[in-house]
Write an enzyme that holds these catalytic residues in place. Structure first.
Site, short mmCIF file in Angstrom:
data_model
loop_
_atom_site.label_atom_id
_atom_site.label_comp_id
_atom_site.label_asym_id
_atom_site.label_seq_id
_atom_site.Cartn_x
_atom_site.Cartn_y
_atom_site.Cartn_z
N GLY A 1 40.49 147.53 -17.88
CA GLY A 1 41.88 147.04 -17.92
C GLY A 1 41.89 145.58 -18.31
N ASN B 1 31.36 139.39 -15.41
CA ASN B 1 31.96 138.72 -16.57
C ASN B 1 31.01 137.70 -17.20
OD1 ASN B 1 34.97 139.22 -15.00
ND2 ASN B 1 34.76 139.73 -17.15
N ASP C 1 31.60 143.17 -11.04
CA ASP C 1 31.79 142.70 -12.43
C ASP C 1 31.48 141.21 -12.49
OD1 ASP C 1 32.51 142.15 -15.01
OD2 ASP C 1 34.63 142.67 -14.77
N LYS D 1 36.39 147.49 -7.44
CA LYS D 1 35.51 146.66 -8.27
C LYS D 1 35.68 145.22 -7.82
CE LYS D 1 36.14 144.96 -12.98
NZ LYS D 1 36.29 145.33 -14.40
N LEU D 2 34.57 144.59 -7.44
CA LEU D 2 34.61 143.21 -6.98
C LEU D 2 34.18 142.29 -8.11
CD1 LEU D 2 32.79 143.48 -3.50
CD2 LEU D 2 35.26 143.69 -3.98
N LYS D 3 34.96 141.27 -8.35
CA LYS D 3 34.54 140.24 -9.29
C LYS D 3 33.51 139.38 -8.58
CE LYS D 3 37.29 140.92 -12.82
NZ LYS D 3 36.76 141.13 -14.18
N GLU E 1 28.50 145.24 -13.78
CA GLU E 1 29.11 145.11 -15.10
C GLU E 1 28.83 143.75 -15.71
OE1 GLU E 1 33.30 145.90 -14.87
OE2 GLU E 1 33.63 145.57 -17.00
N SER F 1 40.60 146.37 -9.57
CA SER F 1 39.71 145.23 -9.78
C SER F 1 40.17 144.11 -8.86
CB SER F 1 39.79 144.80 -11.24
OG SER F 1 39.11 143.60 -11.43
N LYS G 1 37.38 149.37 -23.52
CA LYS G 1 38.70 148.75 -23.58
C LYS G 1 39.12 148.81 -25.04
CE LYS G 1 38.08 145.25 -19.95
NZ LYS G 1 37.61 143.85 -19.75
N ASP H 1 30.61 145.53 -20.91
CA ASP H 1 32.03 145.38 -21.24
C ASP H 1 32.13 144.44 -22.45
OD1 ASP H 1 34.73 144.70 -21.34
OD2 ASP H 1 34.82 143.74 -19.38
O1 NPG Z 1 43.09 146.11 -13.79
O2 NPG Z 1 43.88 145.45 -15.69
C1 NPG Z 1 43.11 145.34 -14.74
C2 NPG Z 1 42.14 144.20 -14.74
C3 NPG Z 1 40.76 144.64 -14.68
O3 NPG Z 1 39.17 143.07 -13.98
C4 NPG Z 1 39.82 143.50 -14.87
N1 NPG Z 1 39.77 142.98 -16.10
O4 NPG Z 1 36.74 141.52 -17.07
O5 NPG Z 1 37.42 143.53 -16.98
C5 NPG Z 1 37.61 142.33 -16.86
C6 NPG Z 1 38.96 141.85 -16.38
C7 NPG Z 1 39.72 140.98 -17.31
C8 NPG Z 1 41.00 140.69 -17.02
C9 NPG Z 1 39.21 140.47 -18.42
C10 NPG Z 1 41.74 139.90 -17.82
C11 NPG Z 1 39.95 139.68 -19.25
C12 NPG Z 1 41.22 139.40 -18.95
#
Ligand code: NPG
Length: 380
Positions: free
Chosen positions: A303, A203, A201, A173-175, A226, A147, A275, A251
């Site tokens: 993750g 969020n 993603d 995966k690009l935020k 996502e 990510s 998750k 998610d």
């Molecule tokens: O590789 O552990 C990892 C992080 C993956 O992007 C990732 N997690 O929105 O999925 C998500 C994001 C996240 C990270 C969300 C930290 C919340 C806290």
């Protein structure tokens, strides 16, 4: 097992680089760890066991309503005392009963998941079984996706993506967030080609009014988009799922097996990110996996910037047969210079699933101590 005590520990681990998402920038991982102590084997031949759990709640309530301090508070005041009381009354606590024992307490799924994980680890140490074996894993290693946080510029993003591809990560995966979406995706496709498995993603950073932007992403052959809309907009997600050709993955919205069933019934998504922390534990995560498998919905393992403890458990979960897409189960050095367990390393784009009893890993004492902010004991 009879639970006789639990240790609550707050740790703070520096990240190798800041991790930016649409909801904020993380520089450290603050996490709550739970270690349960108890006995198995009944009153005649009690054998002491212990197990570790990791709470995925972040330092601040930005990804979800839960946050580390609140998780510690509810564990200390309600969740751990409940298991101690049940044990003191002479009833065994098992990983399979933790969920129902804690049910009177509303919400706090990440805190409950951490406690269930610790009980499960302890229980499996008692029987000698690995978590992967217990969950029904069918693979010995899992493909590893990474990510990539939001970067200060598209040029910086291309460098970071190039480095991860060179490391061997098999999926990127690009935020994204409004204003940093189409351009970075286009640039990554241009630089690295049509063949790299790529997904984005959001969020929860978009609204239905952004449907046009989301549709423009259709041009880039993404594996999925996502969580475009807010967590509680399950029904509204059916709109992008209808208007956008790229598969919509949920998610944040999938907080339980019931939410997963609703999302499938409402056609709010065609892929689910599982998750364990978000859904209340590894047992609920497996139920969602089973439900999705029965409904032909591909799943992948998300993750939450876990330490080696959560990473071990995620690798085990991701080894179940319905996890047909690479997950965010990256190597320890994606986030940490030094993990609290033996590090997870990338081997030909894959992460090995631990085979030892329980999680198959445990914290390295001095390393754990060096990251520890506080510890406390909770006893009957
Ligand atoms: O590789 O552990 C990892 C992080 C993956 O992007 C990732 N997690 O929105 O999925 C998500 C994001 C996240 C990270 C969300 C930290 C919340 C806290």
């Amino acid at each position: 097992m009879r639970v006789t005590g639990a240790e609550l520990r707050t740790i703070r681990m520096p990240l190798v680089s800041p991790f930016e998402t649409s909801f904020g920038v993380e520089r450290d991982r603050v996490a709550i760890l739970v270690r349960v102590i108890g006995t198995v084997g009944g009153d005649r031949r009690p054998v002491e066991v212990q197990g570790w759990g990791e709470c995925v709640a972040m330092e601040s309530p930005l990804y979800s309503s839960e946050y580390a301090e609140a998780a510690a508070a509810v564990l200390r005041r309600y969740l751990i005392p409940r298991l101690l009381a049940v044990s003191a009354a002479g009833t065994d606590v098992t990983a399979e009963t933790v969920d129902s024992l804690l049910e009177p307490f509303v919400g706090h799924r990440m805190a409950k998941a951490a406690l269930e994980m610790a009980v499960l680890d302890a229980q499996l140490h008692g029987t000698g079984q690995s978590l992967a074996g217990y969950l029904g894993a069918t693979r010995t290693s899992v493909p590893s996706g990474v990510s990539v946080g939001i970067q200060p510029s598209v040029a910086a993003l291309l460098d970071v993506v190039g480095d991860y591809l060179a490391d061997g990560y098999v999926r990127i995966k690009l935020k994204i967030k409004p204003g940093f979406d189409v351009a970075p995706v286009e640039a990554v496709r241009e630089r690295f080609g049509e063949l790299i498995p790529l997904q984005v993603d959001a969020n929860a950073a978009y609204t239905l009014a952004d449907a046009r932007v989301l549709r423009r992403l259709d041009a880039f052959d993404l594996l999925l988009i996502e969580q475009p809309l807010p967590e509680d907009d399950l029904r509204q997600h059916a709109e992008p799922a209808r208007l956008v050709r790229t598969p919509i993955c949920l998610d944040e919205s999938i907080v339980s097996p019931r939410a997963a069933a609703d999302a499938i019934a409402l056609r709010a998504c065609s892929v689910i990110n599982i998750k364990a922390g978000r859904v209340g534990g590894y047992l609920a995560a497996r139920r969602i996996h089973d439900l999705c498998q029965a409904n032909g919905i591909p799943v992948w393992c998300g993750g939450m910037v876990e330490t080696g403890l959560g990473r071990a458990a995620n690798a085990a979960l991701a080894a179940l047969p319905g996890f047909t897409l690479p997950g965010d189960v990256s190597a320890s050095d994606r986030f940490y210079e030094q993990d609290i367990t033996e590090p997870f390393v990338l081997d030909d784009g894959r992460i090995a699933v631990p085979t030892g009893p329980g999680l198959g890993v445990s914290p390295i004492g001095p390393v754990l101590e060096s990251y520890t902010v506080s510890t406390e004991w909770i006893q009957a």
